[in-house]
Design an enzyme around this catalytic site. Structure first.
Site, PDB file in Angstrom:
ATOM      1  N   GLY A 187       5.357  13.715 -40.671  1.00 58.38           N
ATOM      2  CA  GLY A 187       4.145  13.954 -41.475  1.00 58.38           C
ATOM      3  C   GLY A 187       3.247  13.001 -41.927  1.00 58.38           C
ATOM      4  N   HIS A 227     -14.489   4.059  -7.569  1.00 61.97           N
ATOM      5  CA  HIS A 227     -13.579   4.295  -6.463  1.00 61.97           C
ATOM      6  C   HIS A 227     -13.485   5.756  -5.896  1.00 61.97           C
ATOM      7  CE1 HIS A 227     -12.117   0.100  -7.662  1.00 61.97           C
ATOM      8  NE2 HIS A 227     -11.703   0.189  -6.753  1.00 61.97           N
ATOM      9  N   GLU A 245      -2.013   1.657 -34.266  1.00 60.95           N
ATOM     10  CA  GLU A 245      -2.211   0.663 -34.873  1.00 60.95           C
ATOM     11  C   GLU A 245      -3.773   1.017 -35.638  1.00 60.95           C
ATOM     12  OE1 GLU A 245      -1.188  -3.142 -34.012  1.00 60.95           O
ATOM     13  OE2 GLU A 245       0.526  -2.333 -32.688  1.00 60.95           O
TER      14      GLU A 245
HETATM   15  C1  LIG Z   1       2.834   4.918 -27.794  1.00 64.95           C
HETATM   16  C2  LIG Z   1       2.640   4.927 -29.355  1.00 64.95           C
HETATM   17  C3  LIG Z   1       3.233   3.820 -29.835  1.00 64.95           C
HETATM   18  C4  LIG Z   1       3.439   3.633 -31.333  1.00 64.95           C
HETATM   19  N1  LIG Z   1       3.925   2.760 -32.023  1.00 64.95           N
HETATM   20  C5  LIG Z   1       4.189   2.758 -33.334  1.00 64.95           C
HETATM   21  C6  LIG Z   1       5.243   1.807 -33.914  1.00 64.95           C
HETATM   22  O1  LIG Z   1       5.721   0.976 -33.069  1.00 64.95           O
HETATM   23  N2  LIG Z   1       5.391   1.964 -35.270  1.00 64.95           N
HETATM   24  C7  LIG Z   1       4.657   2.879 -35.934  1.00 64.95           C
HETATM   25  O2  LIG Z   1       5.291   2.973 -37.215  1.00 64.95           O
HETATM   26  N3  LIG Z   1       3.983   3.844 -35.306  1.00 64.95           N
HETATM   27  C8  LIG Z   1       3.619   3.703 -34.204  1.00 64.95           C
HETATM   28  N4  LIG Z   1       2.776   4.720 -33.510  1.00 64.95           N
HETATM   29  C9  LIG Z   1       2.063   5.787 -34.201  1.00 64.95           C
HETATM   30  C10 LIG Z   1       0.516   5.432 -34.468  1.00 64.95           C
HETATM   31  O3  LIG Z   1       0.237   4.472 -35.179  1.00 64.95           O
HETATM   32  C11 LIG Z   1      -0.007   6.976 -34.944  1.00 64.95           C
HETATM   33  O4  LIG Z   1       0.260   7.832 -34.095  1.00 64.95           O
HETATM   34  C12 LIG Z   1      -1.458   6.774 -35.368  1.00 64.95           C
HETATM   35  O5  LIG Z   1      -1.575   5.863 -36.475  1.00 64.95           O
HETATM   36  C13 LIG Z   1      -2.008   8.139 -35.745  1.00 64.95           C
HETATM   37  O6  LIG Z   1      -1.142   8.884 -36.272  1.00 64.95           O
HETATM   38  P1  LIG Z   1      -0.921  10.400 -36.090  1.00 64.95           P
HETATM   39  O7  LIG Z   1      -0.252  10.342 -34.576  1.00 64.95           O
HETATM   40  O8  LIG Z   1       0.103  10.908 -36.895  1.00 64.95           O
HETATM   41  O9  LIG Z   1      -2.366  11.339 -36.153  1.00 64.95           O
HETATM   42  P2  LIG Z   1      -2.911  11.924 -37.247  1.00 64.95           P
HETATM   43  O10 LIG Z   1      -2.791  10.824 -38.513  1.00 64.95           O
HETATM   44  O11 LIG Z   1      -2.419  13.104 -37.627  1.00 64.95           O
HETATM   45  O12 LIG Z   1      -4.311  11.901 -36.745  1.00 64.95           O
HETATM   46  C14 LIG Z   1      -4.811  12.981 -36.097  1.00 64.95           C
HETATM   47  C15 LIG Z   1      -6.204  12.968 -35.810  1.00 64.95           C
HETATM   48  O13 LIG Z   1      -6.990  12.971 -37.202  1.00 64.95           O
HETATM   49  C16 LIG Z   1      -7.596  11.722 -37.101  1.00 64.95           C
HETATM   50  N5  LIG Z   1      -7.556  11.520 -38.623  1.00 64.95           N
HETATM   51  C17 LIG Z   1      -6.720  11.452 -39.507  1.00 64.95           C
HETATM   52  N6  LIG Z   1      -6.874  11.118 -40.828  1.00 64.95           N
HETATM   53  C18 LIG Z   1      -8.265  11.018 -40.815  1.00 64.95           C
HETATM   54  C19 LIG Z   1      -9.357  10.781 -41.768  1.00 64.95           C
HETATM   55  N7  LIG Z   1      -9.008  10.334 -42.886  1.00 64.95           N
HETATM   56  N8  LIG Z   1     -10.523  10.890 -41.441  1.00 64.95           N
HETATM   57  C20 LIG Z   1     -11.014  10.923 -40.187  1.00 64.95           C
HETATM   58  N9  LIG Z   1     -10.053  11.398 -39.041  1.00 64.95           N
HETATM   59  C21 LIG Z   1      -8.868  11.372 -39.417  1.00 64.95           C
HETATM   60  C22 LIG Z   1      -7.170  10.781 -36.459  1.00 64.95           C
HETATM   61  O14 LIG Z   1      -8.072   9.692 -36.055  1.00 64.95           O
HETATM   62  C23 LIG Z   1      -6.582  11.673 -35.145  1.00 64.95           C
HETATM   63  O15 LIG Z   1      -7.980  11.780 -34.407  1.00 64.95           O
HETATM   64  C24 LIG Z   1       2.704   4.711 -32.116  1.00 64.95           C
HETATM   65  C25 LIG Z   1       1.971   5.845 -31.469  1.00 64.95           C
HETATM   66  C26 LIG Z   1       2.025   6.036 -30.095  1.00 64.95           C
HETATM   67  C27 LIG Z   1       1.473   7.197 -29.417  1.00 64.95           C
END
Ligand SMILES: Cc1cc2nc3c(=O)[nH]c(=O)nc-3n(C[C@H](O)[C@H](O)[C@H](O)COP(=O)(O)OP(=O)(O)OC[C@H]3O[C@@H](n4cnc5c(N)ncnc54)[C@H](O)[C@@H]3O)c2cc1C
Length: 384
Positions: free
Chosen positions: A132, A333, A358
């Site tokens: 969440g 390609h 990140e």
């Molecule tokens: C392969 C992978 C490795 C990862 N490694 C780590 C790790 O080692 N440690 C860790 O803690 N996390 C890790 N993450 C988590 C990653 O940092 C998050 O997925 C990322 O920060 C986005 O959060 P979310 O996936 O919950 O997307 P959400 O925050 O739910 O976002 C969904 C969409 O809404 C947009 N959005 C959200 N808030 C706003 C806003 N205020 N304004 C405009 N747009 C918004 C986002 O840009 C995105 O397009 C990893 C993720 C992946 C996929």
């Protein structure tokens, strides 16, 4: 303004490039084969040998302080070395590094976590994201409740890189009224992990904490100051992520140029067509822009200046650039670009992540715009 590298810096770059070309790139076919047959790209023994070989050549602890046996080459050289490493898709990096926030530990924590991580004896992972709370990291719900001299942690983390292999986690939890706090938690203290399949080659993991008891002395930094540590950890990647992507983009662009010069269509090589030339030209322009934005962010870090704004710009630009370049390279390609015979589709899937982790593109844009609107960053300044 001097854009040149010193002779020593140039020598380091050239030696790294030679090492990558001689020792790492030859492993590419094996990596593709392993991954396509469902195994890790690099066998752990092969990775260990490669790192040992690199260490003998002096490539170990690139940005690790000398007092911990590192080379302490600084952010600019770290970025340049990341560019060189990015030229191959082999999942390799030099050993001898540890998460920057582990240096905030007590002497005892440094002995138990920092030094073994630098030595490659223990593996860490960094866990803030929750089902969440991703971009909205301040909304984490994992909690830590005090019980005598221990804290009891419950909650779930998701998408944690290396979470399935790590020996310990730097986990962020809300510690009662004190707020977000970072805890160092060994796997044998009781947390569980489960891999998450993704479109990339290496899967992150979800971590579950069910009343995991952690001694008070395992708090990293200060009680209630975890959010600052989390931002410090994430901050370092904001110039290293685009740096590695620049190397990948340059290597792929060279592949596209080489292919365009031999592929014939309608009686001519496709390099004669303006449609192809523009894709090549636009890619180089974007790669060069990304290079200098990244080096500028690294320079600010090295000078001890506030690098947050420059790093957000570099990360946003680099992530978008890499995805545009790989898409154009695939297009040049044609059908071959879409096959698994070439590594382009692999890069395509891997680089997509850069726009998400990140700090997503949207979050970088939000940061950049807010800095400008609030006056934390100003337009029109050079060299300040
Ligand atoms: C392969 C992978 C490795 C990862 N490694 C780590 C790790 O080692 N440690 C860790 O803690 N996390 C890790 N993450 C988590 C990653 O940092 C998050 O997925 C990322 O920060 C986005 O959060 P979310 O996936 O919950 O997307 P959400 O925050 O739910 O976002 C969904 C969409 O809404 C947009 N959005 C959200 N808030 C706003 C806003 N205020 N304004 C405009 N747009 C918004 C986002 O840009 C995105 O397009 C990893 C993720 C992946 C996929």
């Amino acid at each position: 303004m001097d854009f040149s590298l010193t002779p020593e810096e140039r020598q380091i770059r050239d030696t790294v490039r030679a090492f990558i070309e001689k020792e790492v790139m030859p492993l590419e076919p094996e990596v593709l084969r392993n991954e396509r047959e469902g195994r890790p790209g690099l066998d752990p023994d092969v990775l260990r040998d490669l790192r040992a070989k690199a260490r003998k050549s002096g490539f170990w602890g690139i940005n690790t302080p000398e007092e911990y046996g590192g080379a302490a080459l600084g952010p600019i050289m770290s970025a340049i070395i990341a560019m060189e490493l990015g030229r191959t898709f082999v999942p390799f990096s030099f050993g001898g590094t540890a998460d920057n926030i582990l240096y905030a530990g007590t002497e005892e924590q440094k002995q138990r976590y920092l030094i073994p991580t630098i030595e490659g004896e223990r593996r860490s992972c960094f866990a803030i994201t929750e089902p969440g709370a991703g971009s909205d990291a301040r909304n984490i719900r994992t909690k830590a409740v005090r019980d005598g001299s221990e804290w009891v942690i419950s909650g779930e983390k998701t998408f944690i890189t290396g979470g399935n292999e790590a020996d310990f986690v730097m986990v962020f939890a809300v510690a009662e009224e004190h707020g977000v706090t970072c805890f160092l938690v060994d796997r044998d203290m009781g947390w569980k992990s489960e891999p998450i399949p993704t479109m990339g080659q290496w899967g992150p993991a979800s971590l579950v904490f069910e009343d995991v008891r952690v001694p008070e002395e395992n708090i990293l930094g200060e009680l209630g100051k975890g959010f600052e540590l989390a931002m410090q950890w994430i901050g370092q990647g904001r110039y290293m992520i685009p740096a590695r992507a620049i190397g990948s983009a340059e290597r792929m662009l060279q592949m596209a140029i080489d292919y365009a010069k031999i592929r014939k269509s309608m009686g001519q090589t496709i390099s004669n067509y303006q449609a192809i030339q523009w894709m090549i030209a636009d890619s180089q322009v974007e790669i060069e822009a990304a290079k200098w934005l990244t080096l500028y962010a690294a320079w600010r870090v090295g000078e001890g200046l506030d690098a947050r704004h420059a790093s957000s710009i570099a990360k946003l630009n680099g992530a978008v650039m890499a995805n545009q370049v790989v898409d154009r390279v695939l297009q040049i390609h044609g059908g071959m670009g879409y096959t698994k015979e070439l590594p382009i589709e692999r890069w395509y899937r891997e680089l997509r992540l850069l726009r998400i982790f990140e700090g997503t593109d949207e979050i970088q844009r939000r940061t950049i715009a807010r800095n400008l609107i609030k006056g934390h960053a100003k337009l029109g300044l050079i060299g300040e």
